[in-house]
Design a protein around this motif. Sequence first.
Motif, PDB file in Angstrom:
ATOM      1  N   HIS A  45    -127.962  28.682  68.374  1.00 58.04           N
ATOM      2  CA  HIS A  45    -129.390  28.949  68.173  1.00 58.04           C
ATOM      3  C   HIS A  45    -129.620  30.462  68.288  1.00 58.04           C
ATOM      4  CE1 HIS A  45    -130.443  24.725  68.163  1.00 58.04           C
ATOM      5  NE2 HIS A  45    -129.779  24.545  69.294  1.00 58.04           N
ATOM      6  N   TYR A  46    -129.322  31.172  67.210  1.00 53.89           N
ATOM      7  CA  TYR A  46    -129.385  32.632  67.255  1.00 53.89           C
ATOM      8  C   TYR A  46    -130.813  33.171  67.384  1.00 53.89           C
ATOM      9  CZ  TYR A  46    -124.543  32.097  65.841  1.00 53.89           C
ATOM     10  OH  TYR A  46    -123.226  31.730  65.789  1.00 53.89           O
ATOM     11  N   PRO A  47    -131.819  32.581  66.722  1.00 57.53           N
ATOM     12  CA  PRO A  47    -133.185  33.093  66.944  1.00 57.53           C
ATOM     13  C   PRO A  47    -133.617  33.018  68.404  1.00 57.53           C
ATOM     14  CG  PRO A  47    -133.118  31.728  64.977  1.00 57.53           C
ATOM     15  CD  PRO A  47    -131.800  31.563  65.649  1.00 57.53           C
ATOM     16  N   ARG A  48    -133.309  31.889  69.063  1.00 60.99           N
ATOM     17  CA  ARG A  48    -133.669  31.772  70.472  1.00 60.99           C
ATOM     18  C   ARG A  48    -132.870  32.740  71.332  1.00 60.99           C
ATOM     19  NH1 ARG A  48    -132.980  25.932  72.985  1.00 60.99           N
ATOM     20  NH2 ARG A  48    -130.786  26.544  72.834  1.00 60.99           N
ATOM     21  N   MET A  49    -131.636  33.009  70.941  1.00 57.24           N
ATOM     22  CA  MET A  49    -130.818  33.957  71.691  1.00 57.24           C
ATOM     23  C   MET A  49    -131.431  35.357  71.638  1.00 57.24           C
ATOM     24  SD  MET A  49    -126.978  35.310  70.865  1.00 57.24           S
ATOM     25  CE  MET A  49    -127.662  36.258  69.503  1.00 57.24           C
ATOM     26  N   PHE A  50    -131.834  35.790  70.424  1.00 55.12           N
ATOM     27  CA  PHE A  50    -132.413  37.127  70.299  1.00 55.12           C
ATOM     28  C   PHE A  50    -133.758  37.214  71.017  1.00 55.12           C
ATOM     29  CE2 PHE A  50    -129.487  37.517  66.635  1.00 55.12           C
ATOM     30  CZ  PHE A  50    -128.914  38.731  66.961  1.00 55.12           C
ATOM     31  N   ARG A  51    -134.555  36.154  70.948  1.00 51.10           N
ATOM     32  CA  ARG A  51    -135.841  36.184  71.658  1.00 51.10           C
ATOM     33  C   ARG A  51    -135.629  36.285  73.166  1.00 51.10           C
ATOM     34  NH1 ARG A  51    -137.033  31.803  67.964  1.00 51.10           N
ATOM     35  NH2 ARG A  51    -138.300  32.549  66.222  1.00 51.10           N
TER      36      ARG A  51
ATOM     37  N   HIS B 157    -136.116  44.911  78.910  1.00 51.88           N
ATOM     38  CA  HIS B 157    -136.527  46.223  78.402  1.00 51.88           C
ATOM     39  C   HIS B 157    -135.349  46.960  77.779  1.00 51.88           C
ATOM     40  CE1 HIS B 157    -138.403  50.164  78.162  1.00 51.88           C
ATOM     41  NE2 HIS B 157    -137.413  50.664  78.889  1.00 51.88           N
ATOM     42  N   HIS B 158    -134.201  46.912  78.415  1.00 53.39           N
ATOM     43  CA  HIS B 158    -133.030  47.615  77.891  1.00 53.39           C
ATOM     44  C   HIS B 158    -132.564  46.992  76.579  1.00 53.39           C
ATOM     45  CE1 HIS B 158    -132.706  49.954  81.574  1.00 53.39           C
ATOM     46  NE2 HIS B 158    -132.815  48.832  82.270  1.00 53.39           N
ATOM     47  N   ALA B 159    -132.640  45.670  76.479  1.00 55.07           N
ATOM     48  CA  ALA B 159    -132.270  45.021  75.221  1.00 55.07           C
ATOM     49  C   ALA B 159    -133.246  45.381  74.114  1.00 55.07           C
ATOM     50  CB  ALA B 159    -132.214  43.505  75.416  1.00 55.07           C
ATOM     51  N   ARG B 160    -134.522  45.512  74.452  1.00 57.34           N
ATOM     52  CA  ARG B 160    -135.526  45.907  73.459  1.00 57.34           C
ATOM     53  C   ARG B 160    -135.256  47.317  72.942  1.00 57.34           C
ATOM     54  NH1 ARG B 160    -139.357  43.783  70.198  1.00 57.34           N
ATOM     55  NH2 ARG B 160    -139.952  42.344  71.866  1.00 57.34           N
ATOM     56  N   VAL B 161    -134.914  48.229  73.837  1.00 58.71           N
ATOM     57  CA  VAL B 161    -134.602  49.600  73.424  1.00 58.71           C
ATOM     58  C   VAL B 161    -133.363  49.622  72.533  1.00 58.71           C
ATOM     59  CG1 VAL B 161    -133.912  51.878  74.262  1.00 58.71           C
ATOM     60  CG2 VAL B 161    -135.710  50.612  75.445  1.00 58.71           C
ATOM     61  N   ALA B 162    -132.350  48.837  72.907  1.00 57.01           N
ATOM     62  CA  ALA B 162    -131.136  48.773  72.091  1.00 57.01           C
ATOM     63  C   ALA B 162    -131.426  48.179  70.717  1.00 57.01           C
ATOM     64  CB  ALA B 162    -130.073  47.946  72.814  1.00 57.01           C
ATOM     65  N   PHE B 163    -132.291  47.170  70.676  1.00 56.16           N
ATOM     66  CA  PHE B 163    -132.652  46.556  69.393  1.00 56.16           C
ATOM     67  C   PHE B 163    -133.387  47.555  68.500  1.00 56.16           C
ATOM     68  CE2 PHE B 163    -135.660  44.127  66.765  1.00 56.16           C
ATOM     69  CZ  PHE B 163    -134.769  43.317  66.077  1.00 56.16           C
ATOM     70  N   ASP B 164    -134.293  48.333  69.080  1.00 60.90           N
ATOM     71  CA  ASP B 164    -135.001  49.359  68.303  1.00 60.90           C
ATOM     72  C   ASP B 164    -134.033  50.391  67.737  1.00 60.90           C
ATOM     73  OD1 ASP B 164    -137.300  48.034  68.949  1.00 60.90           O
ATOM     74  OD2 ASP B 164    -137.882  49.399  70.563  1.00 60.90           O
ATOM     75  N   ASP B 165    -133.035  50.760  68.535  1.00 63.89           N
ATOM     76  CA  ASP B 165    -132.043  51.728  68.055  1.00 63.89           C
ATOM     77  C   ASP B 165    -131.229  51.154  66.894  1.00 63.89           C
ATOM     78  OD1 ASP B 165    -132.922  53.450  70.002  1.00 63.89           O
ATOM     79  OD2 ASP B 165    -131.340  52.931  71.434  1.00 63.89           O
ATOM     80  N   ILE B 166    -130.893  49.875  66.985  1.00 65.08           N
ATOM     81  CA  ILE B 166    -130.113  49.246  65.914  1.00 65.08           C
ATOM     82  C   ILE B 166    -130.927  49.172  64.627  1.00 65.08           C
ATOM     83  CG2 ILE B 166    -129.037  47.082  65.187  1.00 65.08           C
ATOM     84  CD1 ILE B 166    -128.235  46.629  68.088  1.00 65.08           C
ATOM     85  N   VAL B 167    -132.209  48.806  64.741  1.00 64.55           N
ATOM     86  CA  VAL B 167    -133.071  48.730  63.555  1.00 64.55           C
ATOM     87  C   VAL B 167    -133.216  50.106  62.911  1.00 64.55           C
ATOM     88  CG1 VAL B 167    -135.420  48.266  62.770  1.00 64.55           C
ATOM     89  CG2 VAL B 167    -134.315  46.707  64.369  1.00 64.55           C
ATOM     90  N   THR B 168    -133.448  51.120  63.727  1.00 61.84           N
ATOM     91  CA  THR B 168    -133.588  52.481  63.198  1.00 61.84           C
ATOM     92  C   THR B 168    -132.314  52.945  62.512  1.00 61.84           C
ATOM     93  OG1 THR B 168    -135.134  52.989  64.992  1.00 61.84           O
ATOM     94  CG2 THR B 168    -134.179  54.845  63.805  1.00 61.84           C
TER      95      THR B 168
END
Length: 289
Positions: free
Chosen positions: A107-113, A119-130
């Motif tokens: 269940h990858y969508p639930r894993m990412f949510r 907070h650290h995962a959110r910052v890392a996700f923003d860096d990956i998107v950028t």
Amino acid sequence: MEDSGQLVDPNSTQCGKCHKPFKQYSKKKKSFLMRFTMTALNVPPVNGGYVCYECKKAILAANIVPQEELHSKGPVKKPRRSSFSPPKRNTSKRFKTTATASLEEGHYPRMFRSLLESHHARVAFDDIVTETIKKETKQMKKKKSLFSRQFNAESLEIFSWEEAMLEIQEDMPFFFLCLSAAMPSSADMQEQDLQGKRTKSEMPDKQARQRWCQRVGTILSIILYSHQPLVHGFIQTCIGTFLWMNGCSQMVLKVLHAFGLSRARTGTMTGVNSLRDNAVKDIANWKAQ
């Protein structure tokens, strides 16, 4: 009431320890004696069972346990948490457990949510998107796309917004998904505001889809034009040439050029001259036939 030495006399007017009379204070037009019971201070009641404020402080100070003796008796128990405040949960452990279980179950969508709760995962996700969008944009700049073709009558005739969308979706899939999520659907774009009322327009589905492609493609063309105006200026040249052919003033071209929607005066005239040269060649070829 006589003082028996061990009972509390409610009529007592003097301190049972220093034998001084109690001070009086008023509250809501009533007078009260400033006295305290000895039983509340863990002291056997004598001489009426009440003490004054000064004696109360002395009793409390005498009952304070020294810090060294307090630690020698063992660890201090923490006060019990109030039932109104729920205990704090270990959110870090909870979302990690949920993410791990979701990954194992697929269940990858639930894993990412679950990961984005950190907070650290959110910052890392923003860096990956950028980083991903920058990489796709860099690859698009190097490629000869529909937005970088030379402006002439032939390229203008074969240009298609649907083909441009397929190219964007293939070369910039992540960026295309971001734009698609931000834009309304083509079905929603069929609804237009008419005289302050939300009504269904007569725009067919094909036209609504084409308008959606035009707006998404224009957004991407502005981005590419901002990076390399001399290379990715096909859409801007089309807009500038169309405005010039309809008698638009140079001030409008200047404003739209600042927005990245049109070429400047020189670039627009280059496109106009290109169409004029093509028209002259077509006339010459027609006469030669």
